[in-house]
Design a protein around this motif. Structure first.
Motif, PDB file in Angstrom:
ATOM      1  N   MET A  67       0.733  -1.143  -0.065  1.00 47.13           N
ATOM      2  CA  MET A  67       0.019  -0.024   0.072  1.00 47.13           C
ATOM      3  C   MET A  67       0.892   1.258   0.124  1.00 47.13           C
ATOM      4  O   MET A  67       0.595   2.197  -0.622  1.00 47.13           O
ATOM      5  CB  MET A  67      -0.958  -0.120   1.215  1.00 47.13           C
ATOM      6  CG  MET A  67      -1.908  -1.171   0.933  1.00 47.13           C
ATOM      7  SD  MET A  67      -3.444  -0.891   2.126  1.00 47.13           S
ATOM      8  CE  MET A  67      -2.435  -1.936   3.617  1.00 47.13           C
ATOM      9  N   LEU A  68       2.059   1.300   0.778  1.00 44.94           N
ATOM     10  CA  LEU A  68       2.912   2.400   0.849  1.00 44.94           C
ATOM     11  C   LEU A  68       3.277   2.650  -0.540  1.00 44.94           C
ATOM     12  O   LEU A  68       3.609   3.679  -1.105  1.00 44.94           O
ATOM     13  CB  LEU A  68       3.849   2.338   1.928  1.00 44.94           C
ATOM     14  CG  LEU A  68       3.423   2.975   3.086  1.00 44.94           C
ATOM     15  CD1 LEU A  68       3.798   4.662   2.743  1.00 44.94           C
ATOM     16  CD2 LEU A  68       2.186   2.849   3.513  1.00 44.94           C
ATOM     17  N   LYS A  69       3.893   1.523  -1.258  1.00 47.37           N
ATOM     18  CA  LYS A  69       4.454   1.568  -2.468  1.00 47.37           C
ATOM     19  C   LYS A  69       3.321   2.207  -3.403  1.00 47.37           C
ATOM     20  O   LYS A  69       3.971   2.797  -4.262  1.00 47.37           O
ATOM     21  CB  LYS A  69       4.755   0.189  -2.960  1.00 47.37           C
ATOM     22  CG  LYS A  69       5.767   0.214  -4.133  1.00 47.37           C
ATOM     23  CD  LYS A  69       6.355  -1.198  -4.091  1.00 47.37           C
ATOM     24  CE  LYS A  69       7.576  -1.442  -5.446  1.00 47.37           C
ATOM     25  NZ  LYS A  69       7.619  -0.579  -6.400  1.00 47.37           N
ATOM     26  N   ALA A  70       2.240   2.034  -3.336  1.00 48.16           N
ATOM     27  CA  ALA A  70       1.115   2.598  -4.138  1.00 48.16           C
ATOM     28  C   ALA A  70       1.116   4.092  -3.945  1.00 48.16           C
ATOM     29  O   ALA A  70       0.973   4.786  -4.863  1.00 48.16           O
ATOM     30  CB  ALA A  70      -0.114   1.877  -3.706  1.00 48.16           C
ATOM     31  N   PHE A  71       1.273   4.253  -2.559  1.00 53.19           N
ATOM     32  CA  PHE A  71       1.113   5.853  -2.237  1.00 53.19           C
ATOM     33  C   PHE A  71       2.331   6.516  -2.756  1.00 53.19           C
ATOM     34  O   PHE A  71       2.064   7.629  -3.408  1.00 53.19           O
ATOM     35  CB  PHE A  71       1.254   5.856  -0.744  1.00 53.19           C
ATOM     36  CG  PHE A  71      -0.012   5.458   0.141  1.00 53.19           C
ATOM     37  CD1 PHE A  71      -1.083   5.036  -0.475  1.00 53.19           C
ATOM     38  CD2 PHE A  71       0.009   5.436   1.536  1.00 53.19           C
ATOM     39  CE1 PHE A  71      -2.049   4.504   0.278  1.00 53.19           C
ATOM     40  CE2 PHE A  71      -1.036   4.908   2.241  1.00 53.19           C
ATOM     41  CZ  PHE A  71      -2.189   4.483   1.554  1.00 53.19           C
ATOM     42  N   ARG A  72       3.399   5.847  -2.967  1.00 52.73           N
ATOM     43  CA  ARG A  72       4.461   6.692  -3.653  1.00 52.73           C
ATOM     44  C   ARG A  72       4.532   6.568  -5.016  1.00 52.73           C
ATOM     45  O   ARG A  72       4.982   7.671  -5.820  1.00 52.73           O
ATOM     46  CB  ARG A  72       6.000   5.892  -3.165  1.00 52.73           C
ATOM     47  CG  ARG A  72       6.263   6.158  -1.656  1.00 52.73           C
ATOM     48  CD  ARG A  72       7.679   5.588  -1.359  1.00 52.73           C
ATOM     49  NE  ARG A  72       7.860   4.125  -1.798  1.00 52.73           N
ATOM     50  CZ  ARG A  72       7.776   3.296  -1.051  1.00 52.73           C
ATOM     51  NH1 ARG A  72       7.223   3.179  -0.048  1.00 52.73           N
ATOM     52  NH2 ARG A  72       8.181   2.125  -1.481  1.00 52.73           N
ATOM     53  N   THR A  73       3.797   5.590  -5.898  1.00 54.00           N
ATOM     54  CA  THR A  73       4.203   5.235  -7.113  1.00 54.00           C
ATOM     55  C   THR A  73       2.986   6.106  -7.974  1.00 54.00           C
ATOM     56  O   THR A  73       3.215   6.583  -8.897  1.00 54.00           O
ATOM     57  CB  THR A  73       4.088   3.846  -7.300  1.00 54.00           C
ATOM     58  OG1 THR A  73       5.156   3.206  -6.444  1.00 54.00           O
ATOM     59  CG2 THR A  73       4.416   3.512  -8.834  1.00 54.00           C
ATOM     60  N   ILE A  74       1.949   6.151  -7.345  1.00 54.58           N
ATOM     61  CA  ILE A  74       0.694   6.577  -8.107  1.00 54.58           C
ATOM     62  C   ILE A  74       0.779   8.166  -8.534  1.00 54.58           C
ATOM     63  O   ILE A  74       0.636   8.352  -9.810  1.00 54.58           O
ATOM     64  CB  ILE A  74      -0.520   6.320  -7.600  1.00 54.58           C
ATOM     65  CG1 ILE A  74      -0.846   4.814  -7.591  1.00 54.58           C
ATOM     66  CG2 ILE A  74      -1.775   7.022  -7.932  1.00 54.58           C
ATOM     67  CD1 ILE A  74      -2.071   4.194  -6.725  1.00 54.58           C
ATOM     68  N   PRO A  75       1.320   9.024  -7.713  1.00 50.54           N
ATOM     69  CA  PRO A  75       1.587  10.296  -8.143  1.00 50.54           C
ATOM     70  C   PRO A  75       2.583  10.532  -9.260  1.00 50.54           C
ATOM     71  O   PRO A  75       2.363  11.150 -10.205  1.00 50.54           O
ATOM     72  CB  PRO A  75       1.930  11.051  -6.757  1.00 50.54           C
ATOM     73  CG  PRO A  75       1.540  10.064  -5.808  1.00 50.54           C
ATOM     74  CD  PRO A  75       1.562   8.825  -6.306  1.00 50.54           C
ATOM     75  N   GLY A  85      -1.130  -3.706 -10.302  1.00 52.61           N
ATOM     76  CA  GLY A  85      -2.549  -3.436 -10.681  1.00 52.61           C
ATOM     77  C   GLY A  85      -2.995  -2.281 -10.245  1.00 52.61           C
ATOM     78  O   GLY A  85      -3.814  -1.510 -11.015  1.00 52.61           O
ATOM     79  N   MET A  86      -2.767  -1.839  -9.070  1.00 50.58           N
ATOM     80  CA  MET A  86      -3.196  -0.570  -8.541  1.00 50.58           C
ATOM     81  C   MET A  86      -2.456   0.477  -9.372  1.00 50.58           C
ATOM     82  O   MET A  86      -3.294   1.442  -9.730  1.00 50.58           O
ATOM     83  CB  MET A  86      -2.694  -0.389  -7.105  1.00 50.58           C
ATOM     84  CG  MET A  86      -3.576  -1.149  -6.236  1.00 50.58           C
ATOM     85  SD  MET A  86      -3.636  -0.660  -4.251  1.00 50.58           S
ATOM     86  CE  MET A  86      -2.188  -1.680  -4.056  1.00 50.58           C
ATOM     87  N   VAL A  87      -1.439   0.395 -10.020  1.00 53.28           N
ATOM     88  CA  VAL A  87      -0.751   1.527 -10.575  1.00 53.28           C
ATOM     89  C   VAL A  87      -1.407   1.572 -11.965  1.00 53.28           C
ATOM     90  O   VAL A  87      -1.798   2.661 -12.616  1.00 53.28           O
ATOM     91  CB  VAL A  87       0.730   1.210 -10.868  1.00 53.28           C
ATOM     92  CG1 VAL A  87       1.232   2.107 -11.802  1.00 53.28           C
ATOM     93  CG2 VAL A  87       1.573   1.569  -9.586  1.00 53.28           C
ATOM     94  N   THR A  88      -1.749   0.350 -12.668  1.00 51.10           N
ATOM     95  CA  THR A  88      -2.526   0.409 -13.807  1.00 51.10           C
ATOM     96  C   THR A  88      -3.839   0.913 -13.617  1.00 51.10           C
ATOM     97  O   THR A  88      -4.264   1.752 -14.459  1.00 51.10           O
ATOM     98  CB  THR A  88      -2.536  -0.882 -14.341  1.00 51.10           C
ATOM     99  OG1 THR A  88      -1.027  -1.611 -14.572  1.00 51.10           O
ATOM    100  CG2 THR A  88      -3.229  -1.238 -15.610  1.00 51.10           C
ATOM    101  N   GLU A  89      -4.370   0.788 -12.593  1.00 49.53           N
ATOM    102  CA  GLU A  89      -6.028   1.038 -12.274  1.00 49.53           C
ATOM    103  C   GLU A  89      -5.933   2.651 -12.256  1.00 49.53           C
ATOM    104  O   GLU A  89      -6.597   3.400 -12.786  1.00 49.53           O
ATOM    105  CB  GLU A  89      -6.555   0.498 -10.913  1.00 49.53           C
ATOM    106  CG  GLU A  89      -8.038   1.376 -10.753  1.00 49.53           C
ATOM    107  CD  GLU A  89      -8.968   0.058 -10.041  1.00 49.53           C
ATOM    108  OE1 GLU A  89      -8.734  -0.968 -10.318  1.00 49.53           O
ATOM    109  OE2 GLU A  89      -9.618   0.789  -9.116  1.00 49.53           O
ATOM    110  N   ALA A  90      -4.801   3.151 -11.598  1.00 46.17           N
ATOM    111  CA  ALA A  90      -4.670   4.928 -11.384  1.00 46.17           C
ATOM    112  C   ALA A  90      -4.428   5.214 -12.622  1.00 46.17           C
ATOM    113  O   ALA A  90      -5.045   6.267 -13.248  1.00 46.17           O
ATOM    114  CB  ALA A  90      -3.556   4.848 -10.632  1.00 46.17           C
TER     115      ALA A  90
END
Ligand code: MN
Ligand code: MN
Ligand code: MN
Ligand code: MN
Lengths: 445, 445, 445, 445
Positions: free
Chosen positions: D119-127, D153-158
């Protein structure tokens, strides 16, 4: 005790305003009113002043001290409003005449809220509701918008889903009229009956249960073709096919006749048109007579003639709804509100007309559950037609307007379809700025 | 190497059987066949023997040693079958004559697979497909059922959803014909194009992308009204309104003309009927001529005449599909199969006609995603009509049949609606045991 | 005037029966009762006779002439019943001891309605509810089934969805307790508040609006960790994380502590277990004391002690619901009923616990609309867990039982998971005939 | 013949870049390349130059003339790109160390893509993916974005749903590894198998059918706990409970062990952490060694060591996907793409990881149909967790982050939950500008 409210009526010059006043007067004990503002446009100035005069006389004859203001300045009126009701008609009856006349000339149904006419009315009205909401956002951000401008369902969908005014409730007199007739037909006390309405404006079905939970629907279906079967007076009563209704075991609304008995209704409408012109032309005459009455400074009650018109009980439904919100009454009403699953085969954010509980928290729709397969198909198709119509109204997308026309079962899918659309667009040019580019192109051709 | 297969064709006496044989012969290297059984009923005995003779001669003239059996004993044929194809017609062309004649006499569309005729065909066919599946469950429990009996979508839905035969695939020549025409129109190699079909049988749309991912749909729409635009030869080519198609940005199927240009299509059909009687009567003549040809023991190829008929490429699609399953080819075909979300606005267990990958594991539909709003409404309504029709076919519920009729846009919603339904039921009495009670009641009245 | 009703209580020997009697007595004017039947099984004979004696004394001390029957013959009792309430416990408290003890020994939560214990209770109870419904179908086909046997949601889902008894309503005291506490916390009159509950039994959230439509949820969230914050007395009040609740802006139910503060709740439960054994053992002692009281022939009122137990207000909710149906009151209650779209992210035929209007037509759920994303995920997961549990209860499918266990967040996903399942199955062998084959296999191993 | 393409790799300094080069070299005949740009940030300057040197040597040793550029200027690189691949890691391995260490210190799973760390990786990567897309919109508006930055998956969804880059495809090596292992386990030719994958990244299941359509899933389940059963090397192979898998009849992915055998996986991970510190620290060492190798100017092939790492085959999947698009191959791949109904229990606009056909038109997902009930519940819950995580990543909403943490089954729901979240936010302050306000507040406390 809650504070008395400020009520603003857009289209206040309507001939129906006396019904609205009567509705507020008889509910005053539960719904104290601070002031009432009747707003109209330049073209309606004379009418709003006449009916505003009668409105004030009605209040003056009542035990209550309420001031009625008439104005052409919508923004002045909206300031700090608690409830805004909309009963305006973009282009007045002259626009309705075109909505009815042009399709009729091509052998299609010319009707105010269904078919081509209803779609054009949506095209004219939706941009205006957007402007009103823009003003409300600034001037009365906590107000409720009680819409009974037609096509009531589509206008309400635009208000909530597209313009984002969540505190909008849409009203119609069709469910009211059915719920007035059916207790008599069933020999029941109105308060004992349990209603389950589901559908969209002018296209809903319902079931009725009695005080023992018994389903009265089959029994009431057998009365549906009777004179006092619950259909509004302005709809021709072609006979519903009984075996169809028995199969679905739902009570249709009066407007379903245009779909279930399409050809007969169309034939009748065209005959009426050939003999007497459009309904709107007749309305114009009726309105003229009413306003003559209203001018009479001795008059301080709603004239009886008003109750016999197709629009009767619209205003009463509005008053009932406003009282239920103000007094947190938690009563059953049938209103247009956000679906949220109440009709599970439509999207959550669609506007539907369903049995709801009305309280200070607004309209809470009751979950109806699955519709029978045919009714599900009808409803999904009609909602899609509404969505295309609203989309076209918002954007001026001609292709989308054409898609709505071709999908609408009351418009024949033919080369004339496009011609009728084109003529209607040109005829209403003044009120369709969003289509102006296409209209110029059509006029040039 | 896999074993050679046994193929059984129900309705083997069809005049299209030579196309089927040709299809198998040209695919023999990938799809080795052990034996072919042509099954028919007593009334089709002569025809199945004639066409069976030709079929055997076709194989004998090929490099392959395949025995063609003709039989009236369906159960004998089904024993240990690998693939069962269905091309039967309950009541033969005489039934189709009634399907076309009776609605036409009331000014409605009389057509084999759309409107009243298509619904009656479903009423007659669905019970028989149920009987075939009952036999298959016992005699060839692992066989694939490749259905191209019309109405192909509804028959396939009954087979999978109601009779539970998951290994059913429904076929039609309409997508085939479009995919034959479009590469030429776009100047592309067929194998370079990427198709995305979505809808239901005889009511689907598609998009086409080229080898660079470019959307060719807008370009192909501009060709849609051309002679070789991809519409089957048996459909009158009334002009699609271009602005409608441009707005939806989807290629309609030929049958959409009955809906998008309804009045023109109806006028043309009624004129044809007045001038030349029903299509079925013309077919009967054509068939007669074909069977005369087939009798010729010198003939050992498919006669050219067959390719020009409306049903051309149906059999070829069946052969293609069977090969893809047998040889695990994982190729794109457009078939009727279980939705499973491919069209997200329809139920998972509905049968849809969509782009699918065909392999040994069957048809895997590709997810199409959201349809534009109008097409969504059209499709949901048509699927509801199909559901009512299938329900009525399964149960003999007259009210449900009437609901299907009233919902179907090609049946006018009028007092004649019910009369047409009644006449059709009585006319087809012999093939509608499920409706016998109602038919007796109608005959008594 | 409607006829007086016959009420049958399955599990009539429960220590809570006096609350039920008190509830009926205080509502008698609106809900006249003909006779009450308390049904129990052989093992509960002594208890039902004791409590039946008290019940009769309570009525005798009231102004109303009602006869209380006690019987071990369920079928005799059900004959012509109007309302059947279920409060039975398969295997009595001894079974509950096992439900709580076995998971606890493996460091898991041992709780009556959540986690492993709740699932086993469902396995034992669902087959019995099926038998009751089978009898009702024959003996009282029009009766309402008011279920408050736990796990109330799953038992109600089995009754409606699987056994087909549409006239079932499931009850719980958790919403009642919240709706008793919150008006005090908010300083409001209970009748002024508007509640919107959504979720499933023991896993629902709600919002509260006041008489002006103001959302009181944020304010009430701040009180949630207070002693009288609305959580049932039997749930340890670990502190909810406030920032979590503020983010969702929904009031959780007391049982959400097991999920939102899982480790703390588990630690506390295990400590309690180590110190005082299972809750069920304490209950057994409490019950023993209550029945001693009940034997006192001087006692003719509900003893005060009963109100302090975790199960208080269950019976009262049942009386309230029965009155609302009988007297067609159209009041708001939170009950387990068929979803029908009320919670649009769950299937229409799922049973949910939601704000509903109770009338003679049954429970009509109100459409809640979309849940926030996290709550949607929680709820869909928990409903899936319920579905697997019910499926396993109906079929004895061990793999499905294991899937339910592994999915349940209150069961650790580990090798002990399966061991706990196995031990529970063996321990409850007598009440799990559907699992008998697997249990024999486990015992043999 | 199509033009040769320009490929841009964001995070080009990754140690995996040689695998990417090898993948392109071996596919060059189908996928001609004009130039390759390796982009990195200041902190990665040394690494990108080292690996860029090796990359160029690899091409120079090949028959193809391709120039490899290294740059710190992303915008320069993106200009006119055809394909952009993303393999960057915000905060480099030092950030991953924190993701793994902090949860581990509290007894939770510290893992790169699952649980708190993911989840933290998502927080850093998505922006950052948002910034890249903003640049792409301007500089290469027709380019494909091939993402394999985790959580993929989450990065692709974003990228697709929130930043609107429809031409994004997300990749992972987990399906690849399974599809490499299973043909061997089943004794089948890879091309004969038919795969049906459904789920989300690192949380999907699949079925396998052979060349006869036979379902091999049951047989392959029996091999799942074997050393070469298809689980990536970096996942500890705790034993799946066989009766669980047999019940669901689906092949889980390796990462399902974290959920189905949660406690064992956690125990193992914590033991590993206590003994050897975090994985990331080990990776750092491995990377160091690899870059030493890469510096060797004699090296012009991918070193063998790379293939044994957990990230092997990621780059190969990217090359395969790019070739399939470029060459319009219409092949089966398992990718993260827009759902569109492929998994009917998730929203149409969710990103899912499913069997898809890859062509010039992009990824076309295949409709999987209904999942069994438990898997449906798991998946809906995990998707909700992803939605909350993405929402928090986009907005910096702390409450939403907490909701994601509490819902995630790999984070214990306890008072430490919030503490772990807080520590992680503070630790990653530099890369979490969206949370800066909350981080200041946490630091002040
Ligand atoms: Mn109306
Ligand atoms: Mn066809
Ligand atoms: Mn409870
Ligand atoms: Mn991965």
């Amino acid at each position: 005790m809650k504070e008395a409210v400020k009520i603003v009526t857009i289209g206040g010059g309507s001939s129906y305003t006396p019904e609205l006043m009567e509705g507020f007067i008889k509910r005053y004990e539960d719904l104290p009113i601070r002031e009432i503002w009747l707003v109209d446009i330049e073209d309606g100035k004379e009418k709003v002043e006449i009916v505003g005069g009668l409105a004030q006389r009605m209040w003056d004859a009542s035990p209550y001290d309420v001031k009625v203001y008439t104005t052409l300045d919508r923004r002045e009126a909206l300031k700090d409003a608690d409830f805004v009701t909309t009963q305006f008609r973009v282009g007045l009856l002259d626009a309705r005449i075109k909505d009815e006349r042009i399709p009729s000339l091509y052998g299609m149904l010319g009707q105010e809220t269904n078919g081509a006419g209803g779609m054009l009315k949506a095209f004219r009205t939706i941009p205006v509701i957007g402007e009103i909401i823009r003003d409300m956002r600034e001037l009365c951000p906590d107000a409720w918008l009680i819409n009974f401008t037609n096509p009531s369902g589509m206008v309400t969908e635009a208000a909530i889903k597209h313009f984002g005014w969540k505190k909008t409730i849409g009203l119609c007199n069709v469910p009211t009229i059915a719920m007035m007739a059916e207790p008599k037909l069933a020999g029941k006390d109105p308060k004992d009956l349990n209603y389950r309405f589901a559908g969209i404006n002018h296209f809903h079905w319902h079931k009725v249960f009695d005080e023992n939970g018994k389903d009265l629907t089959p029994e009431l279906i057998e009365h549906i073709n009777e004179k006092n079967g619950g259909t509004p007076a302005n709809i021709y009563q072609a006979e519903f096919p009984m075996e169809l209704l028995r199969s679905m075991n739902l009570l249709p609304c009066g407007y379903h006749r245009y779909y279930y008995v399409k050809q007969t209704m169309l034939d009748h409408a065209l005959e009426e048109f050939r003999e007497g012109g459009t309904r709107a032309e007749q309305m114009k005459q009726t309105e003229k007579e009413l306003f003559e009455l209203y001018k009479n400074t001795e008059l301080h009650t709603k004239p009886e003639q008003l109750s016999k018109r197709g629009g009767a009980y619209y205003s009463d439904a509005a008053c009932e709804c406003i009282r239920a919100i103000y007094a947190n009454q938690k009563i059953h009403m049938v209103v247009s509100t956000q679906n949220n699953g109440a009709i599970s085969c439509l999207d959550d954010d669609s506007i539907v007309e369903v049995s709801s509980i009305i309280s200070a928290a607004g309209a809470q729709p009751m979950a109806f559950g699955k519709l029978p397969p045919a009714e599900k198909g009808w409803l999904q198709m009609m909602k899609a037609m509404e969505e295309c119509t609203i989309q076209a109204a918002l954007t001026g997308d001609y292709g989308m307007a054409l898609e709505a026309f071709v999908l609408n079962p009351l418009v024949e899918n033919n080369k004339d379809t496009q011609r009728v659309l084109d003529e209607l667009l040109v005829a209403h040019e003044k009120y369709l700025p969003q289509f102006s580019e296409k209209i110029q192109e059509l006029k040039a051709a």
